[in-house]
Structures are given as structure tokens and as C-alpha cells.
Design a protein around this motif. Structure first.
Motif, PDB file in Angstrom:
ATOM      1  N   GLU A  49       0.408  -1.144   0.194  1.00 22.12           N
ATOM      2  CA  GLU A  49       0.289  -0.394   0.239  1.00 22.12           C
ATOM      3  C   GLU A  49       1.027   1.071   0.155  1.00 22.12           C
ATOM      4  N   HIS A  51       1.613   5.055   0.441  1.00 24.25           N
ATOM      5  CA  HIS A  51       0.597   6.425   0.555  1.00 24.25           C
ATOM      6  C   HIS A  51       1.659   7.420   0.431  1.00 24.25           C
ATOM      7  N   ARG A  53       2.319  11.851   0.191  1.00 20.78           N
ATOM      8  CA  ARG A  53       2.109  12.503   0.830  1.00 20.78           C
ATOM      9  C   ARG A  53       3.041  13.856   0.276  1.00 20.78           C
ATOM     10  N   ARG A  72      -6.024  -0.727   5.316  1.00 20.35           N
ATOM     11  CA  ARG A  72      -7.404   0.255   4.498  1.00 20.35           C
ATOM     12  C   ARG A  72      -8.204   0.489   4.961  1.00 20.35           C
ATOM     13  N   ALA A  82      -2.147   5.658   9.851  1.00 18.55           N
ATOM     14  CA  ALA A  82      -1.351   4.728   9.613  1.00 18.55           C
ATOM     15  C   ALA A  82      -0.224   3.705  10.431  1.00 18.55           C
TER      16      ALA A  82
END
Length: 211
Positions: A49, A51, A53, A72, A82
Motif C-alpha cells: 500500500e 501512501h 504525501r 485500508r 498508518a
């Protein structure tokens, strides 16, 4: 977007591993359960997964899609970032999370560092309908949905079938799963389907208050 990494475990830490893929090392944050299944120098394949930012790109790695899917779901809850999501997955396996949410078991969810009673209640409240859908999907698809959530074998089949039976009697999916989960917790994994359905109905029956 990185969705999967297959390579060799270069090194590991308390909450991370470096996966060497063709000479490139990827820093991947993992739950304790996933890290426990990795070994330095050995092949590894992780579901990822990603992420993104403004100030960083973090990769979160999971041994299977079920753990990734729960990550999720958990991180959709306000207050569960997270780090807390990984803490929950390190403390409870996906089957335990499923049943804790279904039974609104704040105590079980609060075992994870960073999860207080208020946040545990929010997790159970916001995800209860989604785990009800998991149960109905399992009943409709030969327990495949439960298998994806870590519940397997006869226990998965009985749970899904009992939930389906209660829904057919007019109960909502989430309340049916909560009742069956509570009954299964009392009776054990080996309980037969008819007894599980009866116990689930007892959980749903109005409780008499002492005079």
C-alpha cells in the motif's frame, strides 16, 4: 504506484524491512506479524500500500491481501493513521479484528498500543456494517470473503451460514454477525451450525430486566 514487491530481505527493524529488488532497496513498513514471517537474506513477496504525501512517500507491506485490505479499512476511521493501523494489525490477526468489530469488543481493540476506549468504540461503530457485508459475501460465495479476511475452514462456513440464516429471518447483517460472533466466542470454534444459529438468536432476543 507500487502495488507489490518481490525480492530478497536485505534487513529488518522493529517496524520495517528493506526489500532488495534487482539491486534497489525499498524501505517497507510492516506489521509485527508480517515481519515475523520474513528472514534476512530470504526471498519475500509483499503486497504494498503506497501512501504519497507532500513530504514523503511511504510503502506499507503485507504478507497477503487480507491484511492489506484491513489496513485500508482501519485507516478510513478518523483517528486511525498508518501507525495505529499497523499497531492494530501487529496486535490482532485479521480474524480477531473481524470478530472484535462485529462484537463491538472495545477491550480487544484497545489491546493495540495507541488505541484507547474511545477510538476502539469508533472503530467498531464505523466498520460494523462493513464486516456484516463480509459475512454476507462469505455466505453467498462459499466463504471466500471470510477466507480473504483470515477466517478459514468449517468455522468460517458455520459463521457465514449462521449469519445468512439470521439475515433471512429479518435481522440486519451487522447485528447478525455481532450476535453470531458473540455466540461463537462462548461456544468455541467446533460448535455445530444449528447450535450456533440458536445461540445467535438468543443473543438477539430481548433481555428481561430484573424488577
Amino acid at each position: 504506484m507500487i502495488a507489490k514487491l518481490s525480492g530478497r530481505v536485505d534487513s529488518r527493524g522493529d517496524d520495517w524491512a528493506v526489500i532488495d529488488v534487482g539491486g534497489v532497496g525499498y524501505l517497507v513498513f510492516c506489521s509485527g506479524r508480517t515481519l515475523a514471517r520474513l528472514a534476512d537474506g530470504q526471498p519475500a513477496s509483499l503486497v504494498i500500500e503506497t501512501h504519497v504525501r507532500e513530504d514523503h512517500i511511504h510503502l506499507y507491506g503485507f504478507m497477503d491481501a487480507a491484511e492489506r485490505d484491513w489496513f485500508r479499512l482501519l485507516t478510513q476511521v478518523q483517528g486511525v493513521g498508518a501507525k495505529v493501523g499497523m499497531s492494530i494489525l501487529s496486535t490482532l490477526d485479521v480474524e480477531e479484528i473481524l470478530h472484535a468489530v462485529a462484537a463491538a469488543d472495545r477491550t480487544a481493540l484497545s489491546r493495540a498500543p495507541g488505541v484507547g476506549a474511545k477510538l476502539a468504540g469508533r472503530i467498531a461503530s464505523e466498520l460494523k456494517d462493513k464486516v456484516g457485508a463480509i459475512a454476507l459475501g462469505a455466505a453467498a460465495h462459499g466463504t471466500a470473503a471470510f477466507a480473504r479476511s483470515g477466517v478459514g475452514g468449517a468455522a468460517a462456513g458455520n459463521t457465514a451460514d449462521a449469519v445468512s440464516a439470521l439475515v433471512n429471518l429479518g435481522y440486519g447483517a451487522s447485528e447478525a454477525l455481532r450476535a453470531v460472533s458473540q455466540a461463537a466466542g462462548r461456544l468455541g470454534a467446533d460448535v455445530e451450525l444449528p447450535a450456533l444459529i440458536r445461540a445467535g438468536l438468543n443473543e438477539l432476543a430481548p433481555k428481561e430486566h430484573p424488577r
